[in-house]
Design an enzyme around this catalytic site. Structure first.
Site, PDB file in Angstrom:
ATOM      1  N   CYS A  54       0.828  -1.215   0.000  1.00 51.48           N
ATOM      2  CA  CYS A  54       0.000   0.000   0.000  1.00 51.48           C
ATOM      3  C   CYS A  54       0.862   1.264   0.000  1.00 51.48           C
ATOM      4  O   CYS A  54       2.025   1.247   0.427  1.00 51.48           O
ATOM      5  CB  CYS A  54      -0.885   0.029   1.235  1.00 51.48           C
ATOM      6  N   GLU A  56       0.598   3.818   1.932  1.00 52.84           N
ATOM      7  CA  GLU A  56       0.962   4.243   3.288  1.00 52.84           C
ATOM      8  C   GLU A  56       2.226   3.514   3.751  1.00 52.84           C
ATOM      9  O   GLU A  56       3.085   4.097   4.417  1.00 52.84           O
ATOM     10  CB  GLU A  56      -0.179   3.943   4.268  1.00 52.84           C
ATOM     11  N   CYS A  87      -6.584   1.219   4.555  1.00 57.02           N
ATOM     12  CA  CYS A  87      -7.048  -0.148   4.851  1.00 57.02           C
ATOM     13  C   CYS A  87      -6.717  -0.482   6.306  1.00 57.02           C
ATOM     14  O   CYS A  87      -5.940   0.229   6.966  1.00 57.02           O
ATOM     15  CB  CYS A  87      -6.404  -1.153   3.891  1.00 57.02           C
TER      16      CYS A  87
HETATM   17  N1  THU Z   1      -4.390   0.643  -1.418  1.00 58.26           N
HETATM   18  C1  THU Z   1      -3.494   1.480  -0.814  1.00 58.26           C
HETATM   19  O1  THU Z   1      -2.404   1.747  -1.365  1.00 58.26           O
HETATM   20  N2  THU Z   1      -3.812   2.004   0.386  1.00 58.26           N
HETATM   21  C2  THU Z   1      -4.981   1.767   1.047  1.00 58.26           C
HETATM   22  O2  THU Z   1      -5.136   2.156   2.190  1.00 58.26           O
HETATM   23  C3  THU Z   1      -6.071   1.075   0.347  1.00 58.26           C
HETATM   24  C4  THU Z   1      -5.656   0.263  -0.829  1.00 58.26           C
HETATM   25  C5  THU Z   1      -4.026   0.046  -2.713  1.00 58.26           C
HETATM   26  C6  THU Z   1      -3.682  -1.429  -2.632  1.00 58.26           C
HETATM   27  C7  THU Z   1      -3.968  -1.903  -4.031  1.00 58.26           C
HETATM   28  O3  THU Z   1      -2.800  -1.702  -4.821  1.00 58.26           O
HETATM   29  C8  THU Z   1      -5.058  -0.968  -4.532  1.00 58.26           C
HETATM   30  O4  THU Z   1      -5.083   0.146  -3.634  1.00 58.26           O
HETATM   31  C9  THU Z   1      -6.424  -1.594  -4.573  1.00 58.26           C
HETATM   32  O5  THU Z   1      -6.753  -2.184  -3.366  1.00 58.26           O
END
Ligand code: THU
Length: 133
Positions: A54, A56, A87
């Protein structure tokens, strides 16, 4: 001290660099530290899907690589019409380096959409203090 506007712009700039060929959902995150440092990260997906990371997590890694370990403010920038709140796993990652009152601003390309505190998003959390005797 960098403004919230500049943190927003930093999140937008890194979002454009996201590697998201599978979800096609680009996310950027920008952290401001108490020293005025700004550290950014984007999501990095992988052909082995669960290995993707992610935005973050990337920003936190950049902060530590830069020699800092406290989050004063974080902006998370997503795409689409829905709020891209961090998430569950990233709420816990932020928890490690932030205070209950640390602001988490959720943004879209047009600006900040909604602002939370860490406590709003992760109440009754488990953190480093829980491990001290
Ligand atoms: N994603 C993030 O980078 N941060 C979050 O807090 C939510 C989801 C990304 C992970 C994945 O590459 C895409 O968003 C779809 O879930």
């Amino acid at each position: 001290m960098p403004s919230l506007d500049s943190l927003f712009e930093a999140a937008k700039a890194i979002q454009a660099k996201a590697y998201a060929p599978y979800s096609r959902f680009k996310v950027g995150a920008a952290i401001l530290t108490p020293n005025g440092g700004v550290f950014t990260g984007c999501n990095v997906e992988n052909a082995a899907y669960p290995v993707g990371t992610c935005a973050e997590a990337g920003a936190i890694s950049a902060m530590l690589a830069g020699g800092e370990n406290r989050i004063e403010v974080i902006v998370v920038m997503g795409e689409g019409e829905h709020l891209v709140t961090p998430c569950g796993g990233c709420r816990q990652r932020i928890r490690e380096f932030a205070a209950p009152e640390t602001p988490i601003h959720v943004a879209g390309p047009e600006g900040i959409r909604k602002s939370f505190t860490l406590e709003d998003l992760l109440p009754f959390s488990f953190g480093p203090d829980n491990l001290s005797a």
